[in-house]
Design a protein around this motif. Structure first.
Motif, PDB file in Angstrom:
ATOM      1  N   ASP A 919      30.466  27.905  34.461  1.00  0.00           N
ATOM      2  CA  ASP A 919      31.905  28.173  34.653  1.00  0.00           C
ATOM      3  C   ASP A 919      32.347  27.491  35.948  1.00  0.00           C
ATOM      4  O   ASP A 919      32.940  28.100  36.833  1.00  0.00           O
ATOM      5  CB  ASP A 919      32.143  29.685  34.710  1.00  0.00           C
ATOM      6  CG  ASP A 919      33.634  30.028  34.789  1.00  0.00           C
ATOM      7  OD1 ASP A 919      34.458  29.232  34.297  1.00  0.00           O
ATOM      8  OD2 ASP A 919      33.970  31.081  35.356  1.00  0.00           O
ATOM      9  N   GLN A 923      37.231  29.172  35.265  1.00  0.00           N
ATOM     10  CA  GLN A 923      38.165  29.678  34.264  1.00  0.00           C
ATOM     11  C   GLN A 923      37.723  31.054  33.766  1.00  0.00           C
ATOM     12  O   GLN A 923      38.555  31.941  33.540  1.00  0.00           O
ATOM     13  CB  GLN A 923      38.261  28.697  33.095  1.00  0.00           C
ATOM     14  CG  GLN A 923      38.882  27.367  33.469  1.00  0.00           C
ATOM     15  CD  GLN A 923      39.191  26.519  32.254  1.00  0.00           C
ATOM     16  OE1 GLN A 923      39.856  26.972  31.321  1.00  0.00           O
ATOM     17  NE2 GLN A 923      38.723  25.283  32.243  1.00  0.00           N
ATOM     18  N   PHE A 927      39.757  34.521  34.176  1.00  0.00           N
ATOM     19  CA  PHE A 927      39.977  35.351  32.994  1.00  0.00           C
ATOM     20  C   PHE A 927      39.590  36.801  33.277  1.00  0.00           C
ATOM     21  O   PHE A 927      40.296  37.742  32.896  1.00  0.00           O
ATOM     22  CB  PHE A 927      39.169  34.779  31.827  1.00  0.00           C
ATOM     23  CG  PHE A 927      39.121  35.648  30.597  1.00  0.00           C
ATOM     24  CD1 PHE A 927      40.201  35.696  29.730  1.00  0.00           C
ATOM     25  CD2 PHE A 927      38.000  36.404  30.298  1.00  0.00           C
ATOM     26  CE1 PHE A 927      40.156  36.491  28.598  1.00  0.00           C
ATOM     27  CE2 PHE A 927      37.948  37.190  29.169  1.00  0.00           C
ATOM     28  CZ  PHE A 927      39.033  37.232  28.316  1.00  0.00           C
ATOM     29  N   ASP A 936      42.871  34.578  24.703  1.00  0.00           N
ATOM     30  CA  ASP A 936      42.973  33.681  25.850  1.00  0.00           C
ATOM     31  C   ASP A 936      41.951  32.562  25.688  1.00  0.00           C
ATOM     32  O   ASP A 936      40.787  32.825  25.367  1.00  0.00           O
ATOM     33  CB  ASP A 936      42.707  34.463  27.143  1.00  0.00           C
ATOM     34  CG  ASP A 936      43.113  33.676  28.382  1.00  0.00           C
ATOM     35  OD1 ASP A 936      42.500  32.621  28.614  1.00  0.00           O
ATOM     36  OD2 ASP A 936      44.027  34.118  29.098  1.00  0.00           O
ATOM     37  N   ARG A 938      40.372  30.987  27.769  1.00  0.00           N
ATOM     38  CA  ARG A 938      39.304  31.033  28.767  1.00  0.00           C
ATOM     39  C   ARG A 938      38.174  31.979  28.373  1.00  0.00           C
ATOM     40  O   ARG A 938      37.189  32.112  29.109  1.00  0.00           O
ATOM     41  CB  ARG A 938      39.890  31.474  30.114  1.00  0.00           C
ATOM     42  CG  ARG A 938      40.954  30.543  30.666  1.00  0.00           C
ATOM     43  CD  ARG A 938      41.651  31.132  31.885  1.00  0.00           C
ATOM     44  NE  ARG A 938      42.429  32.315  31.527  1.00  0.00           N
ATOM     45  CZ  ARG A 938      43.151  33.021  32.399  1.00  0.00           C
ATOM     46  NH1 ARG A 938      43.193  32.638  33.663  1.00  0.00           N
ATOM     47  NH2 ARG A 938      43.835  34.083  32.003  1.00  0.00           N
ATOM     48  N   TRP A 942      34.183  32.862  29.989  1.00  0.00           N
ATOM     49  CA  TRP A 942      33.752  34.194  30.399  1.00  0.00           C
ATOM     50  C   TRP A 942      32.502  34.608  29.630  1.00  0.00           C
ATOM     51  O   TRP A 942      31.572  35.205  30.199  1.00  0.00           O
ATOM     52  CB  TRP A 942      34.887  35.195  30.193  1.00  0.00           C
ATOM     53  CG  TRP A 942      34.423  36.620  30.065  1.00  0.00           C
ATOM     54  CD1 TRP A 942      34.565  37.446  29.001  1.00  0.00           C
ATOM     55  CD2 TRP A 942      33.723  37.386  31.062  1.00  0.00           C
ATOM     56  NE1 TRP A 942      33.999  38.665  29.251  1.00  0.00           N
ATOM     57  CE2 TRP A 942      33.465  38.670  30.514  1.00  0.00           C
ATOM     58  CE3 TRP A 942      33.274  37.116  32.351  1.00  0.00           C
ATOM     59  CZ2 TRP A 942      32.804  39.655  31.201  1.00  0.00           C
ATOM     60  CZ3 TRP A 942      32.606  38.121  33.047  1.00  0.00           C
ATOM     61  CH2 TRP A 942      32.378  39.366  32.473  1.00  0.00           C
TER      62      TRP A 942
END
Length: 1348
Positions: A919, A923, A927, A936, A938, A942
């Motif tokens: 990551d 992002q 998130f 979303d 993103r 996550w």
């Protein structure tokens, strides 16, 4: 040096101090693959594929689409500059046979068998097969007694002979036909060449015949057809494995006598005396043709096992040819004699007619036949008549002319060429052959012991759209091919090079030389736009030259079909000798700038197909440094400048444009595309034996492509300024026009992308060859199912330019490395080879990972704890450095290895590091901070983070379980293996992380495992933020207020408890909310006075909490009052359920519950806590209370009820006038007593008030007011006297209370004087009859005197 009006001025700069160009900088692979740039360059290659597919039309399209039914356009040159063919070498007949042939009068025949690299020669009954590759080797066969007159090589039928027999020799004698089996094996030959070794096998298959057989032709399925020399009939030699009831093992079938199934009436069939003289098999279309002595052509198709179908016969072809070329002197009845038929390979044209057969006459007229589908077969018809060249130059005259004389070509049939003093007209052709658009035919010459060869080949400069100065004739629109160009109104007219070449001896046979395996393998893949077969410009860089073999009594002559590349090389060598650039410029003008630049690059880089030897392609070319230098300079000078075309948008000041690239860039793209065409769109693997995949591209093809690409890259690396402008081209970016700057920028960017793709492609070839060495089928079988599926359809282009290729290649490398590790072989060698030869397929990070995995293996094998710890530490460092390319599945495996090895540091730190790497743009972190919103984009980032965190938690679980398991007795673990030590170290590392998101995940995990108390004792740095973070929960709030209590922040704990009590999103019971408020008040009271200077705020908060607690207590009272109705259906039950879940304000409780449910006591409580003073509300409530106590009962019972009701309420609410209006309550008590004098004793009312907590003095004041008021009912003397009796009891009780030692009534505050005066009044106004009251008054008076 080669400057013309269109050439860029200046000289190619070759100094080493030249500034590196973008091409030079792009030569080395970048640290990270720029896939979009590679894909952009790949699209450039595809554009070149399309151009090659469209630049030259199909032969059939030119013959049928030009609108002409006949043509005679030829390019005839008086010198040998552009002669289309060249004699390369003569291989003499072995001496013994040659002498015998010339000195004896025996029956001899000879012919060619190019499929097995042999010439067959029969001398009487002896058959000799001469290996012309070896030179002098002969194989002989003499096991039959008859004179051999004809020999043919055909395919055998399947499952009839042993597997070793790959071909059959058909031996024809005047009285028999014999089948001889032949096996062919490829073995190493001289000069590293491959040669074919043959063996003969007796088949015991022969048949006697009364007619001598000739012109034997075989089909794909092994059937053998031939014609009878004497009767001209069509025969078939039928053979089978065994004798049968209905057929012999071998027999001769005459199809001309009742054996042919004719599909059409034979109205135009040949007469009985019209003999078949030739049988030709069309292996492409599964049919065969026959030619008769009277120029009739028949089409047949095999049918069943022994039968044939006669499809069609074309007769009277002379008349048909005259109709298409009326008045041509080449068409006369006496000279119209067809000597041979030639099958034309199928093209890709979508036109209505496809040319499939060519017939050539003795005077050089060629008839082209094609057909359209009619039912289930093609109907042949004459499509075009190609007349012979009218102005051929006699070889003697051509040889005497000087080479620098201007060519006379480039003219159409209707244009007069420069007259020659001795034009030569062909008239006695007797043998011919055809291959890929080129025709060669022989006839006796006017020179003793010499034949003339008529050589014809397409002139691509006249029929192709190559960007040349003089375009193709009648070409009015782009050529329409398979790839989307629009249909033009006309096609180019076929124009051919034509020449006569003398050859020693008398011609016996001729045939195209078989294409070497390299050429057969280098075909264009199915999904790639393919050039037509006559477009040798597109294939000359990746295939050997085409050759024709001419067998004469002098030997075997090899004729080479010269390509444009060969012309250009000769022109450059000519320039070296004469220093005259005119021919170079003429070549550029003829073939176009871009084509010329591509060929110059091939020569300058030493393309392996420049030579014409047998091993061409696999060995390096023999271009001299001087020729390469001239080619390099010409490439630079002919390249010109790029041009920028500006396009303005109407109504704005903005515009856009596009670059017309220079010839250098176009030449590079064209040469690059032609080199990789055989592999670019090809699939890497194909299904093989045993269900495994095998390479779909031959190693030799890959090696040749790589060799030429590497030579090209080396040339460009050595000459970095080859794509830069020369010193004098322009004065630099500062003074150049904007459009020129933009054009150069676009060109440099495109060249840079092509150079990056070039380097990547070279590496990809090496990579695939390496995989082949490691048995790619085995490697693929060890990949996961998804990767296997990807590899089955992966093309070479995708391997180079697409993400799926990157993923697949990494998977394969991992399998190779795993094999090495599994075999306990060091990965240093393989990783260094990969990094050196194909760095983009095995980067520094890859090598780091491989070495790290090897360290893990060493650690697992080591018995030395210190050594093992060192290996694990090194592996962690390497994994951390290479984490950028580490896939999660591999990370999972590594974490598992670390768990097995009890390496807590690796199991904790590597996944946490990877979480940051996976990551890298944060992002996923953003998130998470945003509260993980739904839908979303993103989310994926996550999830990558969370998967890494899950690995850490999994490791903690593993270490926990090992601690819980009992150790085996008698064993002592090392400090590295002690489960408790490992577990503690793992937790220490986990809590030491500075990743807040991981901490939050860890806290949830620990809380779920019931370790919340331990977590509160530790109070790690992110715990408070975690407990306060959305989404909130009861559990989080409970832990948070406990956290604050343990952290010495009781006020914050009170705030959390207050918020929890009032939270509407939680399903809490009313008792729980009351409990949280109670705890909140307790914590708020515990707040130190001087902490943080918040004392006033804390007091206000405490007051607010206490008020809320009071309201909540009233609500609980209300709930208990109505709880028995909770199960009632409808609105009542629903309202009570709401009452039990959330906190209500006093207004809601009063209006929604107390009033509707008629709860007077609750009403009083509400008035009390709300401090709402309204006599009009509170008095009716008390009235109702008294009414409820009195209704329907005896006065005695009513008195008890009033007592039991009023005393608790008074004790609870007094002195609150909001809920306990004292005078009104006293009035109600006295009035009840007055109404029930016979039941209620004197003093009943004041004693109730005193028990409610009202002071004696205040009760006395109220009663005295009544006594004095004269307001009904106190205006009646009896009632006044009753009140007087109550006062007497009150004063007596008061006095007794004051006299008690522990009395709460202060003795000093007792109003002696006032009471004494009031007693006199009361006694004076007392009725005489009230002796008891009088006694009380007098007793009080006496005690006043006594004690005061």
């Amino acid at each position: 040096m080669f400057r013309s009006t269109a050439a860029a001025p200046g000289t190619f700069p070759t100094t080493s101090s030249a500034k590196p160009s973008q091409a030079q900088m792009a030569a080395g692979p970048p640290p990270l693959l720029d896939l979009p740039s590679l894909q952009s360059a790949s699209r450039v290659l595809h554009d070149q594929f399309v151009k090659d597919a469209q630049s030259v039309p199909e032969l059939g399209d030119m013959l049928t689409g030009s609108g002409l039914q006949s043509s005679a356009a030829y390019s005839v040159y008086p010198d040998d500059f552009k002669v289309p063919f060249q004699k390369r070498r003569l291989v003499p007949i072995p001496e013994s046979l040659f002498q015998h042939y010339n000195t004896t009068h025996v029956a001899t025949h000879m012919g060619l068998m190019p499929e097995i690299d042999r010439v067959w020669i029969s001398i009487d009954h002896n058959l000799f097969l001469w290996d012309y590759i070896e030179g002098q080797e002969l194989s002989s066969y003499s096991d039959q007694p008859d004179v051999i007159t004809h020999v043919a090589l055909v395919k055998p039928k399947a499952n009839v002979f042993i597997d070793e027999i790959t071909s059959l020799l058909v031996l024809c004698t005047p009285i028999s036909v014999v089948l001889l089996g032949v096996s062919v094996t490829n073995i190493p030959g001289p000069s590293h060449r491959r040669r074919k070794e043959i063996k003969f096998y007796a088949t015991d298959m022969s048949v006697s015949t009364e007619v001598e057989m000739t012109s034997v032709a075989g089909t794909n399925d092994g059937r053998i057809f031939m014609s009878g020399l004497q009767d001209g009939n069509l025969y078939e030699l039928h053979y089978q494995e065994k004798e049968g009831w209905f057929g012999k093992r071998v027999q001769l079938i005459n199809h001309s006598v009742g054996g042919v199934q004719s599909l059409i009436p034979r109205l135009g069939s040949t007469k009985a005396e019209d003999r078949i003289i030739s049988v030709v098999s069309d292996l492409h279309r599964n049919c065969f043709y026959t030619l008769t002595a009277k120029n009739a052509i028949s089409l047949y198709r095999t049918h069943g096992d022994k039968a044939v179908q006669h499809i069609q016969t074309l007769s009277n072809l002379y008349k048909a040819a005259q109709d298409k070329a009326p008045g041509s002197p080449a068409l006369t009845p006496n000279t119209f004699s067809i000597i041979s038929l030639h099958v034309i390979e199928p093209g890709r044209s979508q036109s209505q007619y496809g040319v499939q057969l060519m017939a050539i006459t003795a005077n050089g007229v060629r008839l082209f036949f094609g057909g359209s589908m009619a039912g289930s077969y093609r109907q042949l018809q004459l499509l075009h008549v190609r007349l012979p060249p009218p102005n051929l130059i006699h070889p003697d005259e051509q040889a005497s002319r000087i080479r620098t004389q201007q060519a006379t070509g480039y003219s159409l049939a209707h244009q007069q060429q420069q007259p020659t003093s001795r034009p030569y007209i062909v008239s006695g052709l007797d043998i011919s052959c055809y291959d890929a658009g080129s025709t060669v035919a022989a006839q006796p010459s006017d020179i003793s012991e010499t034949d003339f060869l008529l050589c014809l080949a397409p002139d691509l400069t006249r029929i192709g759209s190559l960007g040349q100065i003089h375009g193709p004739q009648l070409q009015q629109a782009a050529y329409s091919g398979m790839y989307g160009a629009s249909q033009g109104p006309s096609r180019p007219i076929l124009t051919e090079h034509a020449t006569l070449i003398p050859i020693p001896g008398r011609t016996w046979a001729m045939a195209p030389a078989p294409r070497p395996p390299l050429a057969a393998a280098a075909v264009t893949p199915p999904d790639c736009p393919a050039p037509v077969i006559i477009n040798e410009l597109a294939t000359q860089f990746s295939e050997p030259v085409r050759q024709f073999m001419i067998l004469t009594n002098a030997g075997l002559t090899f004729m080479v079909k010269r390509r444009a590349l060969d012309y250009l090389k000769d022109v450059i060598e000519d320039f070296q000798a004469e220093r005259n650039p005119q021919r170079l410029i003429e070549f550029r003008d003829s073939f176009g700038r871009d084509q010329t630049c591509a060929m110059l690059l091939a020569i300058a880089s030493g393309n392996t197909f420049l030579d014409v030897g047998e091993q061409v392609g696999l060995s390096s070319s023999t271009v001299s440094p001087e020729v390469a230098a001239v080619a390099r300079q010409a490439f630079y000078d002919f390249g010109e400048r790029p041009i920028w075309a500006e396009r303005m948008t109407y109504g704005t000041s903005e515009g856009s444009g596009s670059a017309t690239f220079s010839g250098r860039r176009e030449g590079l793209a064209l040469y690059f595309a032609r080199l990789v065409r055989p592999i670019w769109k090809a699939k890497l693997v194909k299904p093989g034996s045993l269900g495994q995949q095998e390479p779909n591209i031959l190693d030799d093809v890959l090696v040749v492509v790589q060799k030429n690409l590497s030579a090209l890259k080396e040339l460009l690396d050595r000459n970095p300024a080859i794509f830069n402008s020369a010193t004098g081209d322009h004065t630099g970016a500062r003074s150049a026009a904007f459009s020129e700057q933009e054009a150069w920028k676009a060109k440099q960017a495109s060249v840079g992308q092509l150079m990056a793709l070039l380097a990547r492609t070279i590496e990809a070839i090496f990579f695939f060859l390496l995989l082949t060495d490691y048995k790619i089928g085995d490697l693929i079988s060890q990949c996961d199912a998804e990767t296997q599926k990807t590899l089955q359809t992966l093309t070479f282009e995708q391997l180079v330019t697409e993400q799926i290729g990157v993923a697949a290649s990494r998977a394969l490398v991992n399998v190779v490395i795993n094999q090495q590790i599994g075999q306990q072989i060091s990965v240093d060698t393989i990783s260094s080879i990969l990094q050196e030869r194909c760095g983009t397929f095995c980067s520094t990070d890859d090598v780091m990972l491989y070495k790290a995995r090897e360290n893990v293996r060493k650690a697992a094998e080591s018995r030395n704890p210190v050594e093992r710890q060192n290996c694990l530490s090194e592996s962690l460092q390497m994994f951390t450095k290479g984490a950028r390319i580490l896939e999660f599945e591999k990370l999972q495996e590594i974490a598992g290895d670390y768990q097995q090895l009890n390496y807590a540091k690796g199991a904790m730190e590597l996944p946490l590091h990877c979480a940051q790497i996976f990551d890298s743009d944060n992002q996923g972190r953003d998130f998470w901070y945003a509260g993980c919103p739904a839908n979303d984009p993103r989310t994926d980032f996550w999830q990558k983070r969370k998967h890494c965190y899950d690995l850490v938690l999994d490791s903690l679980s593993v270490f926990e379980k090992r601690c819980e398991s009992t150790k085996q007795p008698g064993t002592v673990a090392s400090v590295y293996d002690d489960p408790e030590t490992v577990r503690s170290h793992a937790y220490e590392l986990a809590f030491a992380s500075d990743d807040e998101i991981f901490h939050s995940t860890l806290y949830d995990w620990l809380i779920d495992r019931g370790l919340a108390d331990e977590l509160l004792e530790m109070r790690p740095q992110y715990l408070e933020a975690h407990l306060r973070r959305e989404p909130i929960s009861v559990q989080k709030y409970q832990l948070l207020w406990q956290f604050y209590v343990k952290d010495g922040q009781p006020l914050r704990a009170a705030e959390v408890l207050g918020a929890l009590a009032e939270a509407t999103e939680f399903d809490l019971s009313l008792e729980s909310r009351l409990e949280y408020l109670t705890l909140a008040v307790a914590n708020a009271k515990s707040h130190p006075v001087a902490v943080g200077g918040r004392h006033e705020t804390a007091l206000a908060f405490l007051t607010e909490l206490e008020e809320k607690l009071e309201v909540a207590q009233v609500q609980l009272e209300l709930y208990h009052a109505v709880q028995h109705k909770a199960k009632e259906p409808g609105e009542v039950g629903a309202k009570i359920k709401v009452l039990s879940k959330g906190l209500l304000n006093v207004t809601e409780m009063y209006q929604l519950y107390a009033e509707p449910f008629d709860l007077p006591i609750v009403k009083l409580s509400i008035l009390h806590v709300s401090q709402h003073r309204d006599e009009n509300i509170v008095r009716p409530i008390w009235n109702r209370i008294f009414e409820d106590a009195i209704d329907d009962v005896e006065p005695e019972v009513a008195a008890d009820r009033i007592f039991s009701t009023v005393v608790p309420l008074g004790q609870r609410f007094y002195p609150s006038e909001f809920a306990f209006p004292l005078r009104h309550v006293a009035s109600l008590l006295v009035r009840f007593a007055l109404a029930n004098k016979s039941v209620v004793l004197f003093g009943w009312a004041p004693r109730i008030l005193v028990q409610c907590g009202v002071p004696h003095a205040e009760v006395w004041d109220i009663l005295h007011e009544m006594y004095e008021s004269q307001i009904p009912p106190f205006n009646a003397q009896a009632n006044v006297q009753h009140v007087s009796s109550d006062i007497a009891v009150l004063l007596n009780d008061w006095l007794e209370d004051v006299k008690r030692p522990q009395s709460s009534a202060a003795r000093a505050e007792f109003p002696v004087y006032r009471i004494d005066q009031a007693l006199d009044q009361y006694l004076s106004e007392l009725e005489p009859s009230r002796q008891e009251t009088k006694s009380l008054y007098e007793g009080v008076k006496r005690q006043l005197r006594r004690y005061w």
